[in-house]
Design a protein around this motif. Structure first.
Motif, PDB file in Angstrom:
ATOM      1  N   SER A  68       0.813  -1.224   0.000  1.00  0.00           N
ATOM      2  CA  SER A  68       0.000   0.000   0.000  1.00  0.00           C
ATOM      3  C   SER A  68       0.843   1.269   0.000  1.00  0.00           C
ATOM      4  CB  SER A  68      -0.947   0.007   1.209  1.00  0.00           C
ATOM      5  OG  SER A  68      -0.207   0.058   2.421  1.00  0.00           O
ATOM      6  N   THR A  69       2.031   1.215   0.629  1.00  0.00           N
ATOM      7  CA  THR A  69       2.884   2.413   0.689  1.00  0.00           C
ATOM      8  C   THR A  69       3.930   2.443  -0.413  1.00  0.00           C
ATOM      9  OG1 THR A  69       4.496   1.360   2.187  1.00  0.00           O
ATOM     10  CG2 THR A  69       2.627   2.535   3.198  1.00  0.00           C
ATOM     11  N   GLY A  70       4.303   1.265  -0.909  1.00  0.00           N
ATOM     12  CA  GLY A  70       5.361   1.186  -1.916  1.00  0.00           C
ATOM     13  C   GLY A  70       6.752   1.308  -1.330  1.00  0.00           C
ATOM     14  N   GLU A  71       6.842   1.409   0.007  1.00  0.00           N
ATOM     15  CA  GLU A  71       8.139   1.626   0.659  1.00  0.00           C
ATOM     16  C   GLU A  71       8.606   0.379   1.405  1.00  0.00           C
ATOM     17  OE1 GLU A  71       9.652   4.158  -0.205  1.00  0.00           O
ATOM     18  OE2 GLU A  71       8.106   5.605  -0.793  1.00  0.00           O
ATOM     19  N   THR A  72       9.816   0.454   1.970  1.00  0.00           N
ATOM     20  CA  THR A  72      10.410  -0.662   2.695  1.00  0.00           C
ATOM     21  C   THR A  72       9.861  -0.713   4.119  1.00  0.00           C
ATOM     22  OG1 THR A  72      12.455  -0.522   1.408  1.00  0.00           O
ATOM     23  CG2 THR A  72      12.566  -1.671   3.520  1.00  0.00           C
ATOM     24  N   ILE A  73       9.473  -1.908   4.534  1.00  0.00           N
ATOM     25  CA  ILE A  73       8.928  -2.121   5.870  1.00  0.00           C
ATOM     26  C   ILE A  73       9.926  -2.945   6.677  1.00  0.00           C
ATOM     27  CG2 ILE A  73       6.950  -2.945   7.195  1.00  0.00           C
ATOM     28  CD1 ILE A  73       6.345  -0.748   5.058  1.00  0.00           C
ATOM     29  N   ASN A  74      10.206  -2.497   7.893  1.00  0.00           N
ATOM     30  CA  ASN A  74      11.141  -3.218   8.759  1.00  0.00           C
ATOM     31  C   ASN A  74      10.547  -3.440  10.145  1.00  0.00           C
ATOM     32  OD1 ASN A  74      13.497  -1.684   6.927  1.00  0.00           O
ATOM     33  ND2 ASN A  74      14.003  -3.756   7.602  1.00  0.00           N
ATOM     34  N   ILE A  75      10.978  -4.525  10.778  1.00  0.00           N
ATOM     35  CA  ILE A  75      10.673  -4.772  12.187  1.00  0.00           C
ATOM     36  C   ILE A  75      11.992  -4.860  12.933  1.00  0.00           C
ATOM     37  CG2 ILE A  75       9.768  -6.435  13.866  1.00  0.00           C
ATOM     38  CD1 ILE A  75       7.627  -7.167  11.903  1.00  0.00           C
ATOM     39  N   ALA A  76      12.065  -4.159  14.074  1.00  0.00           N
ATOM     40  CA  ALA A  76      13.282  -4.167  14.879  1.00  0.00           C
ATOM     41  C   ALA A  76      12.932  -4.441  16.336  1.00  0.00           C
ATOM     42  CB  ALA A  76      14.012  -2.826  14.760  1.00  0.00           C
ATOM     43  N   VAL A  77      13.873  -5.066  17.039  1.00  0.00           N
ATOM     44  CA  VAL A  77      13.713  -5.325  18.468  1.00  0.00           C
ATOM     45  C   VAL A  77      14.923  -4.758  19.199  1.00  0.00           C
ATOM     46  CG1 VAL A  77      12.337  -7.404  18.103  1.00  0.00           C
ATOM     47  CG2 VAL A  77      14.828  -7.596  18.304  1.00  0.00           C
ATOM     48  N   LEU A  78      14.747  -4.526  20.496  1.00  0.00           N
ATOM     49  CA  LEU A  78      15.845  -4.010  21.314  1.00  0.00           C
ATOM     50  C   LEU A  78      16.858  -5.120  21.552  1.00  0.00           C
ATOM     51  CD1 LEU A  78      16.790  -1.482  22.894  1.00  0.00           C
ATOM     52  CD2 LEU A  78      15.608  -2.425  24.887  1.00  0.00           C
ATOM     53  N   SER A  79      18.111  -4.834  21.298  1.00  0.00           N
ATOM     54  CA  SER A  79      19.172  -5.808  21.498  1.00  0.00           C
ATOM     55  C   SER A  79      20.384  -5.086  22.080  1.00  0.00           C
ATOM     56  CB  SER A  79      19.545  -6.489  20.180  1.00  0.00           C
ATOM     57  OG  SER A  79      20.607  -7.405  20.359  1.00  0.00           O
ATOM     58  N   ASN A 105      19.388  -4.162   2.571  1.00  0.00           N
ATOM     59  CA  ASN A 105      18.891  -5.228   3.442  1.00  0.00           C
ATOM     60  C   ASN A 105      19.351  -4.970   4.876  1.00  0.00           C
ATOM     61  OD1 ASN A 105      17.900  -7.538   4.569  1.00  0.00           O
ATOM     62  ND2 ASN A 105      19.330  -8.923   3.555  1.00  0.00           N
ATOM     63  N   TRP A 106      18.395  -4.595   5.735  1.00  0.00           N
ATOM     64  CA  TRP A 106      18.719  -4.268   7.120  1.00  0.00           C
ATOM     65  C   TRP A 106      18.665  -5.479   8.034  1.00  0.00           C
ATOM     66  CZ3 TRP A 106      20.483   0.526   8.121  1.00  0.00           C
ATOM     67  CH2 TRP A 106      20.172   1.545   7.204  1.00  0.00           C
ATOM     68  N   VAL A 107      18.112  -6.592   7.586  1.00  0.00           N
ATOM     69  CA  VAL A 107      17.901  -7.742   8.458  1.00  0.00           C
ATOM     70  C   VAL A 107      19.228  -8.251   9.029  1.00  0.00           C
ATOM     71  CG1 VAL A 107      17.065 -10.129   8.607  1.00  0.00           C
ATOM     72  CG2 VAL A 107      15.808  -8.440   7.259  1.00  0.00           C
ATOM     73  N   GLY A 108      19.253  -8.427  10.355  1.00  0.00           N
ATOM     74  CA  GLY A 108      20.452  -8.890  11.034  1.00  0.00           C
ATOM     75  C   GLY A 108      21.396  -7.782  11.439  1.00  0.00           C
ATOM     76  N   GLN A 109      21.096  -6.552  11.041  1.00  0.00           N
ATOM     77  CA  GLN A 109      21.974  -5.430  11.372  1.00  0.00           C
ATOM     78  C   GLN A 109      21.552  -4.771  12.684  1.00  0.00           C
ATOM     79  OE1 GLN A 109      23.316  -2.681   8.432  1.00  0.00           O
ATOM     80  NE2 GLN A 109      22.852  -4.029   6.738  1.00  0.00           N
ATOM     81  N   HIS A 110      22.551  -4.285  13.412  1.00  0.00           N
ATOM     82  CA  HIS A 110      22.320  -3.548  14.655  1.00  0.00           C
ATOM     83  C   HIS A 110      22.470  -2.057  14.361  1.00  0.00           C
ATOM     84  CE1 HIS A 110      22.436  -6.973  17.575  1.00  0.00           C
ATOM     85  NE2 HIS A 110      23.048  -7.554  16.549  1.00  0.00           N
TER      86      HIS A 110
END
Length: 258
Positions: free
Chosen positions: A102-113, A133-138
């Motif tokens: 719907s937005t056409g943009e990148t969606i990310n989920i992050a948790v506190l680490s 690709n942000w997955v796995g990055q701090h």
């Protein structure tokens, strides 16, 4: 001759033996120090020292049959943290795909680490031709919208510990605790966080909170894209969709905001 080079090897060996003890207890239930020593091929005093260290950390506890040990509650705490992350990703994935479409943009989920935001999932929108690709990055907490959301409801002392030194990545990055505290107060008031050119020049991101059944913020959901495309007007359009998606994920995790 100096023995400095031997110390790291000894440390690694201790870690390997500690892991072997945890694996043995997982397979056998309750085990005595003598059996542990035999399985590891070490002296009984070495096995006792390793078990005592694990016991202090809550990973091992003494069974009612004194002299025997079993896995402690600390193992459940670590497993629970991993399970919670997997639950968030699993429950959020279809909603993230819909939001990306719907937005056409990148969606990310992050948790506190620790002192960073750990990115655990990403879905690219149609406007993101070659998204980073942000997955796995701090990512530093103070410079990202996701990080601000994760910090927003923590006690002040925990915020100070989590943030540490506030490095400037661009001219727009927050670099003082006072400025960050003011920003977090705004995040709590309006329900979302914004970062414009704070981590990278030309990158804008807006994030909302994902809550567990108790109402605690356990993750952050963000929409990010180039600043020229996510200008103030566009962000205003995206925020309601973002917050609705974050609430839906939270409801799937058991949160009720009635």
């Amino acid at each position: 001759m100096s023995n400095s080079t031997a110390e790291p090897v000894s440390g690694v060996q201790s870690v390997e033996r500690a892991l072997a003890i945890l694996d043995l207890l997982a397979r056998s239930g309750e085990v005595g120090v003598t059996t542990i020593a035999e399985q590891l091929g070490v002296h009984k005093s070495t096995a006792f020292r390793l078990v005592t260290t694990l016991e202090r950390g809550g990973l091992v506890e003494q069974a009612q049959d004194r002299g025997k040990y079993r896995l402690g509650m600390g193992v459940l705490r670590l497993a629970g943290a991993t399970t919670a992350r997997l639950d968030v990703v699993q429950e959020a994935r279809p909603i993230c795909r819909r939001l990306a479409a719907s937005t056409g943009e990148t969606i990310n989920i992050a948790v506190l680490s620790g002192r960073s935001a750990l990115y655990v999932d990403q879905v690219a929108g149609s406007s993101s031709l070659q998204p980073h690709n942000w997955v796995g990055q701090h990512i530093p907490l103070h410079a990202a919208s996701n990080g601000k959301v994760l910090l927003s409801e923590l006690p002040a002392a925990e915020v100070d510990r989590a943030v540490g030194t506030m490095t400037a990545f661009t001219d727009a990055t927050l670099t003082s605790k006072a400025a960050l505290r003011r920003e977090l107060a705004e995040v709590r008031e309006r329900g979302y966080a914004l970062a414009v050119d704070e981590l990278e020049v030309g990158l804008t991101a807006v994030a909302g909170p994902i809550r567990n059944a108790h109402g605690d913020v356990i993750a952050a959901l963000s929409v990010s894209g180039p600043t020229f495309r996510l200008d103030a007007a566009r962000v205003g359009d995206v925020v309601p969709e973002l917050l609705a998606a974050a609430r839906e994920i939270s409801h799937r995790l058991g949160w009720g905001d009635d």
